[in-house]
Write a protein that holds these residues in place. Structure first.
Motif, PDB file in Angstrom:
ATOM      1  N   LEU A   1       0.818  -1.211   0.000  1.00 27.49           N
ATOM      2  CA  LEU A   1       0.000   0.000   0.000  1.00 27.49           C
ATOM      3  C   LEU A   1       0.853   1.262   0.000  1.00 27.49           C
ATOM      4  O   LEU A   1       0.557   2.233  -0.704  1.00 27.49           O
ATOM      5  CB  LEU A   1      -0.933  -0.006   1.217  1.00 27.49           C
ATOM      6  N   VAL A   2       1.929   1.261   0.798  1.00 28.65           N
ATOM      7  CA  VAL A   2       2.697   2.495   0.996  1.00 28.65           C
ATOM      8  C   VAL A   2       3.960   2.546   0.140  1.00 28.65           C
ATOM      9  O   VAL A   2       4.715   3.527   0.223  1.00 28.65           O
ATOM     10  CB  VAL A   2       3.085   2.671   2.486  1.00 28.65           C
ATOM     11  N   ARG A   3       4.195   1.526  -0.688  1.00 28.11           N
ATOM     12  CA  ARG A   3       5.478   1.423  -1.379  1.00 28.11           C
ATOM     13  C   ARG A   3       5.835   2.681  -2.171  1.00 28.11           C
ATOM     14  O   ARG A   3       6.975   3.137  -2.165  1.00 28.11           O
ATOM     15  CB  ARG A   3       5.472   0.209  -2.310  1.00 28.11           C
ATOM     16  N   ARG A   4       4.865   3.274  -2.854  1.00 30.17           N
ATOM     17  CA  ARG A   4       5.215   4.406  -3.722  1.00 30.17           C
ATOM     18  C   ARG A   4       5.665   5.641  -2.936  1.00 30.17           C
ATOM     19  O   ARG A   4       6.298   6.533  -3.491  1.00 30.17           O
ATOM     20  CB  ARG A   4       4.043   4.750  -4.642  1.00 30.17           C
ATOM     21  N   TRP A   5       5.317   5.688  -1.630  1.00 33.18           N
ATOM     22  CA  TRP A   5       5.706   6.856  -0.821  1.00 33.18           C
ATOM     23  C   TRP A   5       6.689   6.496   0.291  1.00 33.18           C
ATOM     24  O   TRP A   5       6.963   7.330   1.153  1.00 33.18           O
ATOM     25  CB  TRP A   5       4.478   7.492  -0.175  1.00 33.18           C
ATOM     26  N   SER A   6       7.183   5.280   0.330  1.00 24.39           N
ATOM     27  CA  SER A   6       7.940   4.816   1.503  1.00 24.39           C
ATOM     28  C   SER A   6       9.160   5.689   1.781  1.00 24.39           C
ATOM     29  O   SER A   6       9.435   6.031   2.943  1.00 24.39           O
ATOM     30  CB  SER A   6       8.356   3.357   1.322  1.00 24.39           C
ATOM     31  N   GLY A   7       9.902   6.070   0.751  1.00 26.23           N
ATOM     32  CA  GLY A   7      11.071   6.914   0.970  1.00 26.23           C
ATOM     33  C   GLY A   7      10.690   8.291   1.479  1.00 26.23           C
ATOM     34  O   GLY A   7      11.348   8.849   2.370  1.00 26.23           O
ATOM     35  N   GLN A   8       9.619   8.862   0.931  1.00 18.42           N
ATOM     36  CA  GLN A   8       9.173  10.187   1.369  1.00 18.42           C
ATOM     37  C   GLN A   8       8.671  10.148   2.809  1.00 18.42           C
ATOM     38  O   GLN A   8       8.940  11.061   3.602  1.00 18.42           O
ATOM     39  CB  GLN A   8       8.074  10.689   0.436  1.00 18.42           C
ATOM     40  N   LEU A   9       7.952   9.098   3.158  1.00 11.67           N
ATOM     41  CA  LEU A   9       7.438   8.986   4.522  1.00 11.67           C
ATOM     42  C   LEU A   9       8.573   8.822   5.521  1.00 11.67           C
ATOM     43  O   LEU A   9       8.537   9.389   6.618  1.00 11.67           O
ATOM     44  CB  LEU A   9       6.457   7.817   4.622  1.00 11.67           C
ATOM     45  N   ALA A  10       9.574   8.046   5.148  1.00  9.26           N
ATOM     46  CA  ALA A  10      10.735   7.900   6.028  1.00  9.26           C
ATOM     47  C   ALA A  10      11.448   9.239   6.199  1.00  9.26           C
ATOM     48  O   ALA A  10      11.912   9.574   7.296  1.00  9.26           O
ATOM     49  CB  ALA A  10      11.693   6.849   5.461  1.00  9.26           C
ATOM     50  N   ALA A  11      11.515  10.012   5.128  1.00 10.23           N
ATOM     51  CA  ALA A  11      12.147  11.333   5.201  1.00 10.23           C
ATOM     52  C   ALA A  11      11.375  12.256   6.143  1.00 10.23           C
ATOM     53  O   ALA A  11      11.964  12.987   6.940  1.00 10.23           O
ATOM     54  CB  ALA A  11      12.241  11.945   3.803  1.00 10.23           C
ATOM     55  N   LEU A  12      10.058  12.209   6.053  1.00 10.12           N
ATOM     56  CA  LEU A  12       9.236  13.023   6.948  1.00 10.12           C
ATOM     57  C   LEU A  12       9.452  12.629   8.398  1.00 10.12           C
ATOM     58  O   LEU A  12       9.569  13.487   9.283  1.00 10.12           O
ATOM     59  CB  LEU A  12       7.760  12.876   6.577  1.00 10.12           C
ATOM     60  N   ARG A  13       9.524  11.351   8.663  1.00  9.85           N
ATOM     61  CA  ARG A  13       9.728  10.887  10.042  1.00  9.85           C
ATOM     62  C   ARG A  13      11.061  11.382  10.582  1.00  9.85           C
ATOM     63  O   ARG A  13      11.163  11.767  11.747  1.00  9.85           O
ATOM     64  CB  ARG A  13       9.672   9.365  10.102  1.00  9.85           C
ATOM     65  N   ARG A  14      12.086  11.369   9.747  1.00  7.98           N
ATOM     66  CA  ARG A  14      13.395  11.833  10.215  1.00  7.98           C
ATOM     67  C   ARG A  14      13.398  13.344  10.471  1.00  7.98           C
ATOM     68  O   ARG A  14      14.091  13.828  11.370  1.00  7.98           O
ATOM     69  CB  ARG A  14      14.473  11.485   9.176  1.00  7.98           C
ATOM     70  N   ALA A  15      12.623  14.074   9.684  1.00  6.74           N
ATOM     71  CA  ALA A  15      12.637  15.538   9.795  1.00  6.74           C
ATOM     72  C   ALA A  15      11.780  16.051  10.943  1.00  6.74           C
ATOM     73  O   ALA A  15      12.056  17.136  11.475  1.00  6.74           O
ATOM     74  CB  ALA A  15      12.149  16.155   8.481  1.00  6.74           C
ATOM     75  N   MET A  16      10.756  15.298  11.336  1.00 12.18           N
ATOM     76  CA  MET A  16       9.785  15.809  12.304  1.00 12.18           C
ATOM     77  C   MET A  16      10.117  15.352  13.720  1.00 12.18           C
ATOM     78  O   MET A  16      10.359  14.170  13.955  1.00 12.18           O
ATOM     79  CB  MET A  16       8.371  15.337  11.941  1.00 12.18           C
ATOM     80  N   PRO A  17      10.095  16.251  14.696  1.00  9.57           N
ATOM     81  CA  PRO A  17      10.244  15.855  16.100  1.00  9.57           C
ATOM     82  C   PRO A  17       9.088  14.938  16.506  1.00  9.57           C
ATOM     83  O   PRO A  17       8.014  14.962  15.903  1.00  9.57           O
ATOM     84  CB  PRO A  17      10.185  17.186  16.853  1.00  9.57           C
ATOM     85  N   PRO A  18       9.286  14.114  17.538  1.00  6.80           N
ATOM     86  CA  PRO A  18       8.242  13.145  17.920  1.00  6.80           C
ATOM     87  C   PRO A  18       6.937  13.773  18.370  1.00  6.80           C
ATOM     88  O   PRO A  18       5.887  13.136  18.294  1.00  6.80           O
ATOM     89  CB  PRO A  18       8.901  12.351  19.057  1.00  6.80           C
ATOM     90  N   GLU A  19       6.967  15.009  18.823  1.00  6.67           N
ATOM     91  CA  GLU A  19       5.745  15.656  19.305  1.00  6.67           C
ATOM     92  C   GLU A  19       4.980  16.386  18.204  1.00  6.67           C
ATOM     93  O   GLU A  19       3.996  17.094  18.478  1.00  6.67           O
ATOM     94  CB  GLU A  19       6.073  16.639  20.432  1.00  6.67           C
ATOM     95  N   THR A  20       5.360  16.197  16.965  1.00  6.96           N
ATOM     96  CA  THR A  20       4.748  16.920  15.847  1.00  6.96           C
ATOM     97  C   THR A  20       3.268  16.590  15.691  1.00  6.96           C
ATOM     98  O   THR A  20       2.858  15.430  15.814  1.00  6.96           O
ATOM     99  CB  THR A  20       5.478  16.583  14.536  1.00  6.96           C
ATOM    100  N   VAL A  21       2.487  17.616  15.409  1.00  5.40           N
ATOM    101  CA  VAL A  21       1.090  17.449  15.023  1.00  5.40           C
ATOM    102  C   VAL A  21       1.048  17.386  13.501  1.00  5.40           C
ATOM    103  O   VAL A  21       1.440  18.339  12.827  1.00  5.40           O
ATOM    104  CB  VAL A  21       0.216  18.617  15.529  1.00  5.40           C
ATOM    105  N   VAL A  22       0.601  16.254  12.965  1.00  8.08           N
ATOM    106  CA  VAL A  22       0.499  16.071  11.525  1.00  8.08           C
ATOM    107  C   VAL A  22      -0.962  16.245  11.129  1.00  8.08           C
ATOM    108  O   VAL A  22      -1.846  15.579  11.670  1.00  8.08           O
ATOM    109  CB  VAL A  22       0.995  14.680  11.098  1.00  8.08           C
ATOM    110  N   VAL A  23      -1.213  17.146  10.197  1.00 10.32           N
ATOM    111  CA  VAL A  23      -2.581  17.416   9.737  1.00 10.32           C
ATOM    112  C   VAL A  23      -2.677  16.975   8.285  1.00 10.32           C
ATOM    113  O   VAL A  23      -2.007  17.527   7.411  1.00 10.32           O
ATOM    114  CB  VAL A  23      -2.942  18.909   9.875  1.00 10.32           C
ATOM    115  N   GLY A  24      -3.495  15.966   8.039  1.00  7.24           N
ATOM    116  CA  GLY A  24      -3.591  15.401   6.703  1.00  7.24           C
ATOM    117  C   GLY A  24      -4.886  15.758   6.006  1.00  7.24           C
ATOM    118  O   GLY A  24      -5.917  15.948   6.645  1.00  7.24           O
TER     119      GLY A  24
END
Length: 560
Positions: free
Chosen positions: A385-408
């Motif tokens: 399901l997530v394969r096409r975005w897996s690299g981008q999602l990993a990049a977001l996780r590395r960039a965002m502090p753990p307390e981040t509010v993500v609004v989708g």
């Protein structure tokens, strides 16, 4: 700064206007921020808001005001207040109010209405509508048109009491325009305390017995397991302690994402819509569902049937006999109910979660429990399901502090990607428009979230189609000088609908949209704009945007 002493601080009646009665009641209930747009018929309200020192946030569209109030409420736990003018102002906010109803967000919509003496058949009054209150009543929990200045404080206090005593859905208070400048002898209604609803002890006893004897227990946590403003939702912590004790998997709905640490070995994340997870849930002999409808929008399947016994914990009695009838119905505050279960099952309430399974409270696990298997067989489905975005999602996780509010937003990048492919632990939060399923939510809701919790990093995620519904709110974010990364995934329009058309054997029609130059557009609004191509560039851009003094639009092609 306020120029007059507030009436509510004196506790005595006074001769004041309807507009002042409204604002005094709002401030008495702790409101210091409103979202809305001034108009001819609500100027008296804005005059009093200014006098009272209330922050007035002006989105560029009333729909944006509603979404911003929703984001504000979801991260603070305080009601969001929207003030519109009559007619089109109210109707413009209606979509956001419908979304707030679906997601149980406490939003108070306040608007003027046609004057008290207005004829029922109409006469061409500015912004006139046949039944403004009735129209919005179809989308919120209730809509009330007051008939006198003296009624205003009671109507507003009723709204706040409604938010505190049950499922916190949006409400609308309409004040006829002539009452706003009319004076009356008013005493401001103070807030009243609503104590949490206690669970029924026999129901807790029966639920504990079922869970103790279960061979394949499973937990489902929804939005009712969240506690806005809390660093770590207590219901989620209690659920994981119970799961460790019972050897149970825990899955959340979309609105439940962030209630439990998704890094925990027993947490399946917000994967309720995956086929393998639904099969696992259907095979559980006891399911504990906390604060969730278990509806088609949660399961992405209709109909769906459970084969085991169902224990439901919900503040809303109407949820006990919906699509999935409760075998044990616990109508109560979720935290109180979960504490009651923990005490009956001998679960410690203090200490840290360690991810290990303790001794079971009773009964025997079968050979397919969490102790014996690594998951429920959903890993391959999840990866596909997530394969096409897996690299981008990993990049977001590395960039965002753990307390981040993500609004989708309601975009493929979010509900097929970030929702399941970007694990989140408390105190992080994930805000998403479920159920009603609107587009254009992410940017204005992120603005509201950032205003409500300026101490937290906030990141908005949207597809190019959804972003264009409310991109004018970039002007609002720039005006407020918000540090806000806005990641826009480019798939050339409405990608999900395009894929559904192809699945039907259709030639795609009306879904391939011209995409503007988003970075240039951001610059025209006074924001920062970047176009990135690789996950590494995305990571760097988001990290930099979190430090920038203005919002940043980051355009990224769909897929790695």
């Amino acid at each position: 700064m306020a120029t007059e002493d507030p009436i509510h601080s004196k506790g005595t009646p006074a001769e004041i206007t309807g507009a002042r009665a409204l604002v005094e009641t709002l401030t008495a209930h702790g409101i210091n921020t409103i979202f809305g747009i001034p108009g001819t018929h609500n100027l008296a309200i804005y005059q009093e808001l200014s006098r009272a020192g209330v922050r007035c946030v002006t989105p560029r569209h009333e729909q944006g005001a509603g979404y911003a109030a929703d984001g504000y409420a979801r991260v603070t736990g305080r009601p969001g207040v929207v003030v519109t003018t009559t007619g089109p102002g109210v109707v413009n906010a209606a979509t956001a109010i419908g979304q707030a109803y679906s997601d149980s967000s406490p939003i108070l919509l306040v608007s003027p209405g046609v004057p008290t003496g207005h004829p029922r058949d109409g006469r061409g009054y500015l912004h006139e509508s046949r039944d403004q209150s009735g129209a919005i009543d179809a989308l919120c929990d209730w809509s009330h048109r007051v008939t006198s200045v003296r009624e205003i404080p009671a109507a507003v206090a009723r709204a706040f009491g409604h938010f505190a005593e049950g499922r916190p859905r949006p409400v609308h208070v309409e004040i006829p325009a002539d009452l706003l400048d009319l004076k009356g002898h008013i005493k401001i209604v103070p807030p009243y305390r609503v104590t949490p609803r206690e669970p029924d002890p026999p129901a807790l006893d029966e639920a504990a017995r079922l869970l103790r004897d279960a061979r394949r227990p499973g937990f489902v946590l929804g939005g009712g397991a969240q506690r806005p403003g809390s660093a770590e939702p207590p219901v989620g912590r209690l659920a994981m302690r119970l799961a460790e004790r019972l050897g149970a998997w825990v899955v959340t709905t979309v609105n439940g994402k962030g209630a439990v640490p998704e890094s925990h070995p027993l947490a399946l994340g917000a994967t309720l819509h995956l086929a393998a997870v639904r099969r696992w849930l259907a095979e559980c002999d006891v399911v504990l569902a906390v604060g969730t409808e278990l509806g088609p929008a949660d399961l992405w399947e209709d109909p769906f049937a459970l084969t085991g016994r169902l224990v439901r914990i919900d503040i809303d009695p109407g949820q006990m006999h919906g699509d999935h009838v409760a075998d044990v119905a616990i109508v109560a505050d979720a935290e109180r109910a979960m504490r009651g279960l923990a005490e009956r099952l001998g679960v410690r309430l203090d200490g840290r979660l360690d991810g290990r399974l303790g001794e079971r409270a009773g009964g025997q696990r079968d050979a397919t429990g969490p102790e014996r298997e690594p998951g429920v067989g959903h890993e391959t489905e999840l990866q596909d399901l997530v394969r096409r975005w897996s690299g981008q999602l990993a990049a977001l996780r590395r960039a965002m502090p753990p307390e981040t509010v993500v609004v989708g937003d309601n975009s493929m990048f979010v509900y097929h990607g970030a929702l399941v492919g970007m694990p989140m632990d408390p105190p992080g939060r994930f805000l998403f428009p479920t159920g009603f399923g609107t587009l254009g939510f992410a940017l204005p809701a992120a603005i509201g979230a950032k205003l409500g919790r300026p101490d937290l990093p906030v990141v908005a995620l949207a597809g190019d189609g959804a972003f264009q519904f409310t991109l004018q709110e970039l002007a609002t974010a720039v005006e407020l000088r918000l540090s806000l990364p806005i990641v826009v995934s480019l798939n050339g329009g409405f990608g999900e609908i395009r894929e559904e058309m192809l699945a039907r054997g259709m030639t795609p029609v009306a879904v391939d949209l011209h995409a503007p130059d988003f970075p240039a557009l951001a610059a025209a609004f006074g924001a920062r704009g970047l176009a990135v191509k690789t996950p590494g560039e995305l990571e760097e851009a988001v990290a930099e945007a979190l430090r920038a003094p203005v919002p940043t639009v980051i355009a990224v092609p769909e897929g790695d």
